[in-house]
Enzyme design. Structure first.
Site, PDB file in Angstrom:
ATOM      1  N   SER A 195       2.333  -9.725  -0.566  1.00 29.12           N
ATOM      2  CA  SER A 195       1.876  -8.329  -0.555  1.00 29.12           C
ATOM      3  C   SER A 195       2.094  -7.622   0.773  1.00 29.12           C
ATOM      4  O   SER A 195       2.233  -6.401   0.811  1.00 29.12           O
ATOM      5  CB  SER A 195       0.387  -8.272  -0.926  1.00 29.12           C
ATOM      6  OG  SER A 195      -0.372  -9.129  -0.091  1.00 29.12           O
ATOM      7  N   LYS A 203       0.824  -1.218   0.000  1.00 35.87           N
ATOM      8  CA  LYS A 203       0.000   0.000   0.000  1.00 35.87           C
ATOM      9  C   LYS A 203       0.854   1.262   0.000  1.00 35.87           C
ATOM     10  O   LYS A 203       0.443   2.294  -0.529  1.00 35.87           O
ATOM     11  CB  LYS A 203      -0.934  -0.013   1.207  1.00 35.87           C
ATOM     12  CG  LYS A 203      -1.920  -1.172   1.147  1.00 35.87           C
ATOM     13  CD  LYS A 203      -3.289  -0.792   1.616  1.00 35.87           C
ATOM     14  CE  LYS A 203      -4.346  -1.750   1.140  1.00 35.87           C
ATOM     15  NZ  LYS A 203      -4.145  -3.143   1.575  1.00 35.87           N
ATOM     16  N   GLU A 211     -10.694   6.214   2.235  1.00 35.81           N
ATOM     17  CA  GLU A 211     -11.543   5.191   2.827  1.00 35.81           C
ATOM     18  C   GLU A 211     -10.638   4.106   3.376  1.00 35.81           C
ATOM     19  O   GLU A 211      -9.518   3.928   2.899  1.00 35.81           O
ATOM     20  CB  GLU A 211     -12.455   4.594   1.751  1.00 35.81           C
ATOM     21  CG  GLU A 211     -11.839   3.441   0.921  1.00 35.81           C
ATOM     22  CD  GLU A 211     -10.687   3.844   0.004  1.00 35.81           C
ATOM     23  OE1 GLU A 211     -10.445   5.059  -0.149  1.00 35.81           O
ATOM     24  OE2 GLU A 211     -10.014   2.941  -0.540  1.00 35.81           O
TER      25      GLU A 211
HETATM   26  C1  LIG Z   1      -4.992  -4.268   1.157  1.00 35.82           C
HETATM   27  C2  LIG Z   1      -4.208  -5.506   1.012  1.00 35.82           C
HETATM   28  C3  LIG Z   1      -4.465  -6.434  -0.032  1.00 35.82           C
HETATM   29  C4  LIG Z   1      -5.605  -6.298  -1.002  1.00 35.82           C
HETATM   30  O1  LIG Z   1      -5.556  -5.206  -1.848  1.00 35.82           O
HETATM   31  P1  LIG Z   1      -5.164  -5.305  -3.394  1.00 35.82           P
HETATM   32  O2  LIG Z   1      -5.563  -3.975  -3.921  1.00 35.82           O
HETATM   33  O3  LIG Z   1      -5.920  -6.429  -4.010  1.00 35.82           O
HETATM   34  O4  LIG Z   1      -3.703  -5.554  -3.459  1.00 35.82           O
HETATM   35  C5  LIG Z   1      -3.637  -7.539  -0.139  1.00 35.82           C
HETATM   36  N1  LIG Z   1      -2.621  -7.757   0.732  1.00 35.82           N
HETATM   37  C6  LIG Z   1      -2.351  -6.898   1.740  1.00 35.82           C
HETATM   38  C7  LIG Z   1      -1.226  -7.204   2.657  1.00 35.82           C
HETATM   39  C8  LIG Z   1      -3.134  -5.744   1.922  1.00 35.82           C
HETATM   40  O5  LIG Z   1      -2.853  -4.908   2.926  1.00 35.82           O
END
Ligand SMILES: *Cc1c(COP(=O)(O)O)cnc(C)c1O
Length: 408
Positions: A376, A86, A108
């Site tokens: 992620s 993010k 949001e």
């Molecule tokens: C917010 C989040 C996601 C999901 O969001 P995407 O827009 O699909 O990437 C996935 N993994 C983590 C660690 C997140 O914080």
């Protein structure tokens, strides 16, 4: 691929008249910077000095041995500041806000991760910051509310509708309409009206650019498959984009929750339960009933339970370029456990969805092949959610004791 914000039949910008000028300004500013190498350099500079870019590509030798088959590499977005990909999006939009001369940001948030990331960016750049969060989420995600407030953001509890993420999005648009001159809305993923899907994907593309360079440098070949979890779609598009023109199979993994047949999931592209509609300013697959009412979704991972999905991914699903799968809550906790024990890595529950599918498929590939999993985010900061998912009785005892201490 983009024609006025459309990807095939998906995307667009379905806006109230009053917001049209603001969106036009944003499109114009974004078009100005997106092909400007100086802007990209400014962006990569701040990401390398304030976050942790380039993030490493880690060879998971123990998991590779355990699974048998393809060699498994992990792209480490968990090492970003605030613990997930993010940061890539919020810091990029922050630079754009500076160029537009605005002084306030709003966002949001559902699980609170995007709220914390935005509040962090606002603190660093000196912007005023308001975060909209559904009442249900405020109650579930107190640790993130705590940090947003410490970072100087005002957290507004949304009591409209079902009091979750989609209601927070509606409230953010309401704020934006009245404060357009000073305020930018930092949307958190590759959803919403044009130019947000394209713009967020642009900032997140740094993930795939790095991963492609790293795998070619160290292995001198491209991966056979890449796995990423899909909430709104930003981390998946972030890594996929750099490989769209290669013969690399791209696999998006959605929240299968309690199983696709249970109805309690958030699988928009890997189940038959979603349909095409227009909501929240754009056209995509939504989990909705026949009257267009949004359904309730479920996932062990709070970041994957949004009712819509990126119009860019909806398009790539329709053309067959990206394959979509679902991982259940139970499979996710198992894959998380295995990854922690074998590699000493703690993926976020969201990321663990991608690990599930990679572990299923790696054994079917040749040992000369490579797969990459996009991690992620990190899971250790989500100890409350992760511990709940593991249902550890001693943790529950500890929380009870803690509560009693407050009562005493
Ligand atoms: C917010 C989040 C996601 C999901 O969001 P995407 O827009 O699909 O990437 C996935 N993994 C983590 C660690 C997140 O914080």
């Amino acid at each position: 691929m983009i024609d006025r914000g459309y990807y095939g039949e998906f995307g667009g910008a379905y806006l109230p008249e009053i917001l049209v000028a603001t969106f036009d300004q944003l499109v114009e500013k974004f078009n100005e910077v997106k092909d400007d190498p100086d802007f990209w350099r400014e962006y990569t500079d701040i990401m390398s000095t304030y976050s942790c870019r380039p993030t490493p590509l880690t060879f998971a030798d123990n998991l590779t041995r355990h699974c048998g088959g393809a060699r498994i590499f992990i792209k480490r977005e968990d090492l970003n500041h605030t613990g997930a990909h993010k940061a890539n999006n919020v810091m990029g939009q922050g630079l754009l806000v500076k160029r537009m001369g605005k002084t306030r940001v709003i966002a949001e948030t559902g699980a609170g991760q995007h709220g914390v990331a935005t509040a962090t960016m606002a603190a660093k750049f000196g912007f005023a910051c308001t975060i909209y969060m559904g009442e249900v989420d405020v109650q579930r995600q107190r640790p993130n509310v705590f940090w947003m407030e410490r970072l100087g953001a005002e957290v507004v509890t949304v009591r409209e509708g079902t009091r979750i993420l989609k209601d927070a999005i509606n409230e953010s648009f309401r704020d934006w309409v009245t404060n357009m001159d000073t305020t930018h809305y930092v949307l958190g993923t590759t959803c919403g009206p044009h130019p947000f899907p394209e713009m967020v994907a642009y900032f997140q593309s740094i993930i795939g650019k790095e991963a492609r360079r790293q795998i070619l440098e160290t292995e001198n070949r491209l991966p056979s498959r890449i796995y990423a979890c899909v909430g709104g779609g930003s981390n998946a598009l972030g890594i996929f984009q750099a490989f769209l023109d290669d013969s690399v199979e791209l696999v998006g993994v959605e929240a299968g929750g309690k199983g696709l047949s249970s109805g309690q999931h958030a699988s928009r592209l890997s189940s038959e339960d979603a349909s095409v509609g227009v909501a929240q300013g754009y056209k995509t697959y939504f989990l909705q009933d026949g009257d267009g009412q949004m359904k309730e979704t479920h996932s062990v991972a709070a970041g994957l339970d949004y009712v819509g999905v990126s119009p860019i991914l909806a398009y790539l699903a329709a053309t067959g370029r990206v394959r979509f799968e679902a991982a259940t809550d139970l499979e996710v906790v198992e894959a998380l456990s295995l990854t922690i024990k074998k590699e000493g890595l703690i993926p976020a529950l969201e990321s663990a969805h991608a690990f599930v599918q990679a572990f299923k498929e790696a054994p079917t590939l040749d040992p000369s092949e490579i797969v990459i999993i996009n991690q992620s985010g990190r899971g250790d900061k989500d100890i409350f959610t992760v511990a709940d998912a593991f249902a550890d009785p001693e943790w529950q005892e500890f929380i009870k004791k803690k509560a009693e201490d407050y009562d005493a």
